[in-house]
Design a protein around this motif. Structure first.
Motif, short mmCIF file in Angstrom:
data_model
loop_
_atom_site.label_atom_id
_atom_site.label_comp_id
_atom_site.label_asym_id
_atom_site.label_seq_id
_atom_site.Cartn_x
_atom_site.Cartn_y
_atom_site.Cartn_z
N MET A 69 11.64 22.79 -12.67
CA MET A 69 12.45 21.74 -13.27
C MET A 69 11.99 21.51 -14.72
N MET A 70 12.97 21.41 -15.61
CA MET A 70 12.63 21.18 -17.01
C MET A 70 12.26 19.72 -17.25
N ALA A 71 11.36 19.51 -18.18
CA ALA A 71 10.95 18.16 -18.54
C ALA A 71 12.12 17.44 -19.20
N LYS A 72 12.29 16.18 -18.84
CA LYS A 72 13.37 15.37 -19.42
C LYS A 72 12.99 14.97 -20.83
N ARG A 73 13.87 15.27 -21.80
CA ARG A 73 13.57 14.99 -23.21
C ARG A 73 14.57 14.05 -23.87
N LYS A 74 15.72 13.81 -23.23
CA LYS A 74 16.76 12.98 -23.84
C LYS A 74 17.04 11.76 -22.96
N PRO A 75 17.53 10.68 -23.58
CA PRO A 75 17.84 9.46 -22.83
C PRO A 75 19.17 9.60 -22.06
N THR A 76 19.44 8.61 -21.24
CA THR A 76 20.72 8.55 -20.54
C THR A 76 21.75 7.89 -21.45
N LEU A 77 22.82 8.60 -21.73
CA LEU A 77 23.88 8.07 -22.60
C LEU A 77 24.75 7.11 -21.80
N LEU A 78 24.89 5.89 -22.28
CA LEU A 78 25.69 4.87 -21.60
C LEU A 78 27.04 4.66 -22.26
N ALA A 79 27.11 4.81 -23.59
CA ALA A 79 28.37 4.58 -24.31
C ALA A 79 28.34 5.31 -25.65
N CYS A 80 29.53 5.61 -26.14
CA CYS A 80 29.67 6.31 -27.43
C CYS A 80 30.92 5.83 -28.14
N GLU A 81 30.75 5.39 -29.39
CA GLU A 81 31.88 5.03 -30.25
C GLU A 81 31.77 5.92 -31.48
N GLN A 82 32.84 6.67 -31.76
CA GLN A 82 32.75 7.68 -32.81
C GLN A 82 33.92 7.60 -33.78
N SER A 83 33.60 7.81 -35.07
CA SER A 83 34.62 8.03 -36.10
C SER A 83 34.20 9.30 -36.84
N GLU A 84 34.87 9.64 -37.91
CA GLU A 84 34.60 10.90 -38.59
C GLU A 84 33.18 11.00 -39.16
N GLN A 85 32.70 9.92 -39.78
CA GLN A 85 31.39 9.94 -40.44
C GLN A 85 30.34 9.09 -39.73
N HIS A 86 30.68 8.51 -38.58
CA HIS A 86 29.77 7.57 -37.93
C HIS A 86 29.87 7.71 -36.41
N VAL A 87 28.74 7.52 -35.75
CA VAL A 87 28.72 7.44 -34.29
C VAL A 87 27.72 6.36 -33.88
N LEU A 88 28.11 5.58 -32.87
CA LEU A 88 27.24 4.56 -32.31
C LEU A 88 27.03 4.91 -30.84
N LEU A 89 25.79 5.23 -30.49
CA LEU A 89 25.44 5.64 -29.14
C LEU A 89 24.60 4.55 -28.49
#
Length: 123
Positions: free
Chosen positions: A1-21
């Motif tokens: 099993m690979m080590a977990k390196r990233k968080p759990t994504l709960l929400a994403c709001e995206q536009s062309e030049q911006h993202v809010l995760l």
């Protein structure tokens, strides 16, 4: 099993030049191990790595780190924290701005922020 390196994504709001995760920074993320034994916190280098990773994924930015400007680590990110990562890409300057924040006692806490220059390997 690979080590977990990233968080759990709960929400994403995206536009062309911006993202809010919005993430849950799970306690079993590998980067907490050894940083520090009695008071685990998310290393700054991991926060920078995630900013580059998610900006390339959502904003199609280059992935090669070319330098850092104005970086501040103000409040630790602890295991199981729910945080937002705001990423804004300035294509003309090849600069990525990031902010990690969370809610506490009805207010906003800034954990870290900064700007970094990204480019292609050939630059």
């Amino acid at each position: 099993m690979m080590a977990k390196r990233k968080p759990t994504l709960l929400a994403c709001e995206q536009s062309e030049q911006h993202v809010l995760l919005t993430f849950k920074v799970d306690a079993d993320i590998q980067d907490f191990k050894g940083h520090f034994n009695h008071f685990p916190l998310l290393p700054g280098v991991t926060q920078i790595d995630w900013a580059i990773f998610y900006s390339s994924q959502y904003l199609n930015t280059p992935v090669n780190f070319k330098g850092m400007e104005v970086i501040k680590f103000q409040e630790p990110i602890l295991p199981n924290a729910e945080v937002t990562l705001s990423l804004t890409w300035d294509e003309s300057k090849h600069k990525l701005a990031f902010h990690y924040q969370s809610q506490r006692d009805g207010g906003v806490v800034t954990h870290s922020s900064g700007k970094m220059k990204l480019g292609d390997a050939s630059e």
